[in-house]
Scaffold this active site. Structure first.
Site, PDB file in Angstrom:
ATOM      1  CE1 TYR A   1     -15.553  11.950 -16.871  1.00 45.73           C
ATOM      2  CE2 TYR A   1     -15.123  11.969 -14.517  1.00 45.73           C
ATOM      3  CZ  TYR A   1     -15.451  11.280 -15.668  1.00 45.73           C
ATOM      4  OH  TYR A   1     -15.671   9.934 -15.613  1.00 45.73           O
TER       5      TYR A   1
ATOM      6  NE  ARG B   1      -2.920   0.546   3.341  1.00 52.49           N
ATOM      7  CZ  ARG B   1      -2.198   0.757   4.447  1.00 52.49           C
ATOM      8  NH1 ARG B   1      -1.426   1.829   4.548  1.00 52.49           N
ATOM      9  NH2 ARG B   1      -2.250  -0.086   5.454  1.00 52.49           N
TER      10      ARG B   1
ATOM     11  CG  ASP C   1      -9.029  16.201 -15.373  1.00 54.13           C
ATOM     12  OD1 ASP C   1      -8.286  15.588 -16.172  1.00 54.13           O
ATOM     13  OD2 ASP C   1     -10.079  15.711 -14.919  1.00 54.13           O
TER      14      ASP C   1
ATOM     15  CE  LYS D   1     -11.636   8.053 -18.924  1.00 51.21           C
ATOM     16  NZ  LYS D   1     -12.022   9.325 -18.304  1.00 51.21           N
TER      17      LYS D   1
HETATM   18  C1  LIG Z   1     -12.512   9.752 -17.014  1.00 53.16           C
HETATM   19  C2  LIG Z   1     -12.167  11.080 -16.470  1.00 53.16           C
HETATM   20  C3  LIG Z   1     -11.972  11.279 -15.095  1.00 53.16           C
HETATM   21  C4  LIG Z   1     -12.197  10.181 -14.067  1.00 53.16           C
HETATM   22  O1  LIG Z   1     -11.298   9.148 -14.210  1.00 53.16           O
HETATM   23  P1  LIG Z   1     -11.626   7.596 -13.854  1.00 53.16           P
HETATM   24  O2  LIG Z   1     -10.358   6.904 -14.198  1.00 53.16           O
HETATM   25  O3  LIG Z   1     -12.788   7.192 -14.705  1.00 53.16           O
HETATM   26  O4  LIG Z   1     -11.950   7.552 -12.410  1.00 53.16           O
HETATM   27  C5  LIG Z   1     -11.608  12.534 -14.673  1.00 53.16           C
HETATM   28  N1  LIG Z   1     -11.448  13.554 -15.526  1.00 53.16           N
HETATM   29  C6  LIG Z   1     -11.637  13.410 -16.852  1.00 53.16           C
HETATM   30  C7  LIG Z   1     -11.474  14.587 -17.751  1.00 53.16           C
HETATM   31  C8  LIG Z   1     -12.012  12.180 -17.368  1.00 53.16           C
HETATM   32  O5  LIG Z   1     -12.220  12.045 -18.681  1.00 53.16           O
END
Ligand SMILES: *Cc1c(COP(=O)(O)O)cnc(C)c1O
Length: 381
Positions: free
Chosen positions: A103, A50, A175, A200
């Site tokens: 988001y 962890r 982000d 992503k």
């Molecule tokens: C998918 C996404 C998230 C969240 O991420 P997860 O891996 O699905 O928890 C946050 N910000 C953006 C812009 C995203 O596309």
């Protein structure tokens, strides 16, 4: 030898050949604990997974290098990264400015979780840095931004927002999921923390869920690492390994994502059955100049509104054959979705509601001709 080319870092940062076996690829260290030579003397510096795991550390070091940060920390998902970061920097009574088109999951985290813990927020259109400045309160501890945004592909001026945040004594969190560090490096533009859904583009193959935060300041990084260990929302070794494997090809994948998306956006903007196209690479995009200044290229996400309203949008989504109808983005395969009823359904009735006739594309790295032809047939009568 030192090296700092992006593609070289993606393949080598944090990823030396294994000292014992010479394995070129960082092994999947599928272990929860580590042998100690004597009491409180761990043999290889690791005690418990962890707290730290060598496969995860390799990913974390690589991400820190790619974002030009001091330290990277990997999490079980993008939302876990966001949650851990927020609980590291915010306490009851604090206030955060979030994007007017954040988001959906980020909006939900603020509106349905953080708010209950006494952290207030305002959703502000951030393409105008002055609007963000006007929303600052004495208790504002962070400006949270995304660029480009999901799903409307608005671009915010990261350098200007860093100025606004720092004037207020607040942090700028970016982000960077849509751009990836290959296209945009927010820490170099003055941001304090970058968060990612590595699910992503970083992972890039739609086969693993993960998240990350990369921090500029060493003291803040230390506090975040403390919370990562304390709260425990970490990725397992195999997930870290899959993500790291994806990261190695980020540059070549992004080049193709961008080239294909530019082609798709251009063709859509010429199509008589399309009312409007959202893509920062198009000259008519309202923040095209800012995008050009802060991004290497314009990304793989495209949104558009077909003529004929919501019904037409739903029809296009049902009809594509190369584009798979599905949520998520950033993988090698092209995806299509209807934000109003899918990814952004929970934003209905909120300030983040999206147009009902909007279609979002995650343009993959297939042959561009096939992608364009698929959209043309789906838009046809
Ligand atoms: C998918 C996404 C998230 C969240 O991420 P997860 O891996 O699905 O928890 C946050 N910000 C953006 C812009 C995203 O596309």
């Amino acid at each position: 030898m030192t090296f700092d080319g992006f593609e070289t870092l993606a393949i080598h940062a944090g990823q030396e050949a294994d000292a014992q076996t010479g394995a070129v690829v960082v092994p999947i260290h599928q272990t929860s604990t580590y042998a100690q030579d004597s009491v409180a003397r761990p043999r290889g510096g690791y005690e418990y997974s962890r707290t730290a795991n060598p496969t995860r550390v390799a990913l974390e070091e690589c991400l820190a290098a790619l974002e030009s940060g001091t330290r990277g920390l990997a999490f079980a998902s993008g939302m876990a990264a966001e949650d851990t970061l927020l609980r590291t920097v915010a306490k009851p009574g604090d206030h955060v400015i979030i994007p007017g088109d954040a988001y959906g999951g980020t909006f939900r985290l603020f509106s349905q979780v953080m708010q209950r813990w006494g952290v207030s927020w305002d959703a502000v259109p951030q393409t105008d840095p002055d609007a963000v400045r006007r929303a600052v309160r004495p208790e504002t501890i962070a400006v949270w931004t995304e660029s480009p945004t999901n799903p409307l592909l608005n671009v915010t001026d990261i350098e200007a927002l860093a100025g606004v945040a720092h004037e207020a004594g607040a942090l700028l969190v970016v982000d960077n999921t849509f751009a990836s560090p290959y296209l945009q490096q927010p820490l170099r533009l003055g941001a304090d923390v970058v968060v990612h859904s590595t699910t992503k583009y970083l992972g890039g193959h739609s086969d693993v869920v993960g998240g990350a935060a990369v921090v500029a300041d060493a003291e803040l990084a230390e506090r975040l690492a403390f919370h990562q260990n304390t709260m425990g929302a970490i990725p397992g070794p195999f997930d870290a390994w899959l993500t790291l494997r994806g990261v190695k090809t980020l540059g070549v994948r992004m080049d193709r994502h961008c080239r294909n998306a530019e082609r798709v956006a251009t063709e859509l903007s010429r199509h008589p059955g399309v009312e409007r196209v959202y893509y920062p690479g198009l000259a008519e995009h309202p923040q095209h100049t800012v995008a050009k200044r802060q991004m290497r290229a314009f990304g793989g996400m495209v949104a558009f509104r077909p003529s004929g309203g919501e019904e037409a949008a739903l029809r296009v989504c049902d009809r594509t054959r190369v584009f798979t109808l599905g949520e998520s983005l950033g993988g090698v395969e092209s995806l299509i979705e209807h934000p109003g009823r899918m990814t952004h359904a929970s934003a209905a009735g909120s300030p983040l509601e999206v147009p009902a006739d909007l279609v979002r594309l995650s343009v993959g790295i297939e042959s561009a001709d096939d992608l364009v032809a698929d959209l043309a047939q789906a838009l046809g009568k």
